[in-house]
Motif scaffolding. Structure first.
Motif, mmCIF file in Angstrom:
data_model
loop_
_atom_site.group_PDB
_atom_site.id
_atom_site.type_symbol
_atom_site.label_atom_id
_atom_site.label_comp_id
_atom_site.label_asym_id
_atom_site.label_seq_id
_atom_site.Cartn_x
_atom_site.Cartn_y
_atom_site.Cartn_z
ATOM 1 N N ALA A 15 -7.750 -6.603 -13.884
ATOM 2 C CA ALA A 15 -8.506 -6.034 -12.347
ATOM 3 C C ALA A 15 -8.324 -4.395 -12.639
ATOM 4 C CB ALA A 15 -7.744 -6.271 -11.130
ATOM 5 N N VAL A 16 -9.065 -3.833 -11.687
ATOM 6 C CA VAL A 16 -8.879 -2.146 -11.602
ATOM 7 C C VAL A 16 -7.773 -2.140 -10.485
ATOM 8 C CG1 VAL A 16 -9.727 -0.129 -10.723
ATOM 9 C CG2 VAL A 16 -11.329 -1.759 -11.898
ATOM 10 N N TYR A 17 -6.751 -1.178 -10.764
ATOM 11 C CA TYR A 17 -5.822 -0.775 -10.120
ATOM 12 C C TYR A 17 -5.516 0.043 -9.480
ATOM 13 C CZ TYR A 17 -3.138 -5.136 -12.124
ATOM 14 O OH TYR A 17 -2.854 -6.375 -12.399
ATOM 15 N N TYR A 18 -5.368 0.330 -8.149
ATOM 16 C CA TYR A 18 -5.347 1.235 -7.212
ATOM 17 C C TYR A 18 -4.046 1.744 -6.836
ATOM 18 C CZ TYR A 18 -10.630 0.432 -6.930
ATOM 19 O OH TYR A 18 -11.838 0.215 -7.667
ATOM 20 N N CYS A 19 -3.736 3.065 -6.411
ATOM 21 C CA CYS A 19 -2.672 3.374 -5.875
ATOM 22 C C CYS A 19 -2.846 3.852 -4.602
ATOM 23 C CB CYS A 19 -1.726 4.631 -6.532
ATOM 24 S SG CYS A 19 -2.454 5.959 -6.797
ATOM 25 N N ALA A 20 -2.246 4.087 -3.347
ATOM 26 C CA ALA A 20 -2.725 4.203 -2.126
ATOM 27 C C ALA A 20 -1.238 5.062 -1.414
ATOM 28 C CB ALA A 20 -3.135 3.195 -1.455
ATOM 29 N N ALA A 21 -1.652 5.699 -0.693
ATOM 30 C CA ALA A 21 -0.578 6.536 0.413
ATOM 31 C C ALA A 21 -0.745 6.076 1.722
ATOM 32 C CB ALA A 21 -0.640 7.779 0.134
ATOM 33 N N LYS A 22 0.280 5.833 2.387
ATOM 34 C CA LYS A 22 0.245 5.789 3.811
ATOM 35 C C LYS A 22 1.521 6.702 4.617
ATOM 36 C CE LYS A 22 1.131 1.818 5.872
ATOM 37 N NZ LYS A 22 2.009 2.160 6.832
ATOM 38 N N ARG A 23 1.250 6.947 5.782
ATOM 39 C CA ARG A 23 2.138 7.974 6.561
ATOM 40 C C ARG A 23 3.555 7.440 6.693
ATOM 41 N NH1 ARG A 23 -2.900 9.823 8.080
ATOM 42 N NH2 ARG A 23 -3.421 11.976 7.614
ATOM 43 N N ARG A 24 3.539 5.948 7.187
ATOM 44 C CA ARG A 24 4.714 5.223 7.595
ATOM 45 C C ARG A 24 4.507 3.913 7.504
ATOM 46 N NH1 ARG A 24 2.841 7.550 12.206
ATOM 47 N NH2 ARG A 24 3.688 9.460 11.821
ATOM 48 N N GLY A 25 5.852 3.344 7.280
ATOM 49 C CA GLY A 25 6.028 1.956 7.312
ATOM 50 C C GLY A 25 5.149 1.205 6.346
ATOM 51 N N TYR A 26 5.767 -0.150 6.179
ATOM 52 C CA TYR A 26 5.269 -1.143 5.220
ATOM 53 C C TYR A 26 3.998 -1.684 5.524
ATOM 54 C CZ TYR A 26 5.023 -5.595 2.921
ATOM 55 O OH TYR A 26 4.693 -6.789 2.304
ATOM 56 N N SER A 27 3.034 -2.002 4.645
ATOM 57 C CA SER A 27 1.980 -2.878 4.838
ATOM 58 C C SER A 27 1.430 -3.373 3.716
ATOM 59 C CB SER A 27 0.788 -2.093 5.811
ATOM 60 O OG SER A 27 -0.288 -2.763 6.005
ATOM 61 N N LYS A 28 0.884 -4.800 3.766
ATOM 62 C CA LYS A 28 0.158 -5.311 2.535
ATOM 63 C C LYS A 28 -1.447 -5.047 2.862
ATOM 64 C CE LYS A 28 1.809 -9.543 3.109
ATOM 65 N NZ LYS A 28 2.118 -11.062 2.700
ATOM 66 N N ASP A 29 -1.825 -4.534 4.110
ATOM 67 C CA ASP A 29 -3.126 -4.505 4.433
ATOM 68 C C ASP A 29 -3.785 -3.068 3.844
ATOM 69 O OD1 ASP A 29 -5.035 -4.748 7.656
ATOM 70 O OD2 ASP A 29 -5.702 -4.429 5.550
ATOM 71 N N ALA A 30 -4.781 -3.469 2.877
ATOM 72 C CA ALA A 30 -5.298 -1.948 2.487
ATOM 73 C C ALA A 30 -5.798 -1.028 3.528
ATOM 74 C CB ALA A 30 -6.526 -2.366 1.407
ATOM 75 N N LEU A 31 -6.234 -1.589 4.858
ATOM 76 C CA LEU A 31 -7.045 -0.723 5.763
ATOM 77 C C LEU A 31 -5.931 0.026 6.270
ATOM 78 C CD1 LEU A 31 -9.353 -3.219 7.431
ATOM 79 C CD2 LEU A 31 -9.693 -1.640 6.045
ATOM 80 N N ALA A 32 -4.499 -0.137 6.189
ATOM 81 C CA ALA A 32 -3.276 0.695 6.613
ATOM 82 C C ALA A 32 -3.155 1.926 5.878
ATOM 83 C CB ALA A 32 -2.104 -0.143 6.766
ATOM 84 N N TYR A 33 -3.736 1.874 4.805
ATOM 85 C CA TYR A 33 -3.312 3.008 3.923
ATOM 86 C C TYR A 33 -4.457 4.233 4.069
ATOM 87 C CZ TYR A 33 0.075 0.393 1.534
ATOM 88 O OH TYR A 33 1.446 -0.380 1.336
ATOM 89 N N ASP A 34 -3.793 5.332 4.014
ATOM 90 C CA ASP A 34 -5.032 6.631 4.498
ATOM 91 C C ASP A 34 -5.673 7.330 3.222
ATOM 92 O OD1 ASP A 34 -1.813 6.985 6.003
ATOM 93 O OD2 ASP A 34 -3.854 6.950 7.157
ATOM 94 N N TYR A 35 -5.025 7.231 1.961
ATOM 95 C CA TYR A 35 -5.577 7.793 0.766
ATOM 96 C C TYR A 35 -5.316 6.758 -0.387
ATOM 97 C CZ TYR A 35 -4.684 11.769 3.574
ATOM 98 O OH TYR A 35 -4.532 12.821 4.851
ATOM 99 N N TRP A 36 -6.695 7.019 -1.050
ATOM 100 C CA TRP A 36 -6.801 6.161 -2.400
ATOM 101 C C TRP A 36 -6.878 7.045 -3.449
ATOM 102 C CZ3 TRP A 36 -6.148 1.143 -2.417
ATOM 103 C CH2 TRP A 36 -5.787 0.329 -1.019
ATOM 104 N N GLY A 37 -6.344 6.485 -4.838
ATOM 105 C CA GLY A 37 -6.932 6.952 -6.031
ATOM 106 C C GLY A 37 -8.457 6.356 -6.211
ATOM 107 N N GLN A 38 -8.812 6.871 -7.475
ATOM 108 C CA GLN A 38 -9.996 6.215 -8.117
ATOM 109 C C GLN A 38 -9.809 5.013 -8.978
ATOM 110 O OE1 GLN A 38 -8.414 8.507 -9.589
ATOM 111 N NE2 GLN A 38 -8.338 7.627 -12.012
ATOM 112 N N GLY A 39 -8.442 4.557 -9.110
ATOM 113 C CA GLY A 39 -8.334 3.311 -9.983
ATOM 114 C C GLY A 39 -8.228 3.528 -11.372
#
Length: 123
Positions: free
Chosen positions: A92-116
Motif C-alpha cells: 500500500a501507500v503509507y501515510y503519516c498524519a498529525a492530530k492536535r490531541r487524543g487518539y483516533s482511528k478515523d482519518a478524518l480526525a487528523y489535521d495534517y498529512w504527508g504525501q505518502g
C-alpha cells in the motif's frame, strides 16, 4: 502548520522488514499525536498505528499487532514505523498524519498529512 514528509518505503520480499520515517517541520511537533495509515489501490485509507504526543501510549490495528511498532523522537521531529514480518497484503501507500490531541482511528480526525510512501511486498 505542520508539514510531514515520509520516507523509507520500497520493495521487499514477504517476511522482510522496512522502517518508515516521517519528518515533521515546525516547533510544535511534540504537541501532536501521530498516526500511520495505509491505502491500497481502490480501497479506503486504513488506520495502522497511533502514538501519543509523549510516545507513552500506542495503538495498533489488529492486522499489524505484533509485527509493526510505532515510535517517535521529539528531539528529531520524527515518527517511525518499524514493519517486520511483512506480508503481500501490507502492500500500500503509507501515510503519516498529525492530530492536535487524543487518539483516533478515523482519518478524518487528523489535521495534517504527508504525501505518502509506497511499500510493496512481493510473495
Amino acid at each position: 502548520q505542520v508539514q510531514l514528509v515520509e520516507s523509507g518505503g520500497g520493495l521487499v520480499q514477504a517476511g522482510g522488514s522496512l522502517r518508515l520515517s516521517c519528518a515533521a517541520s515546525g516547533r510544535t511537533f511534540s504537541s501532536y499525536a501521530m498516526g500511520w495509515f495505509l491505502q491500497a489501490p481502490g480501497k479506503e485509507r486504513e488506520f495502522v498505528a497511533h502514538i501519543s504526543w509523549s510516545g507513552y501510549t500506542t495503538y495498533y490495528a489488529d492486522s499489524v499487532k505484533g509485527r509493526f511498532t510505532i515510535s517517535r523522537d521529539n528531539a528529531k521531529n520524527t515518527v517511525y514505523l518499524q514493519m517486520n514480518s511483512l506480508k503481500p497484503e501490507d502492500t500500500a501507500v503509507y501515510y503519516c498524519a498529525a492530530k492536535r490531541r487524543g487518539y483516533s482511528k478515523d482519518a478524518l480526525a487528523y489535521d495534517y498529512w504527508g504525501q505518502g510512501t509506497q511499500v510493496t511486498v512481493s510473495s
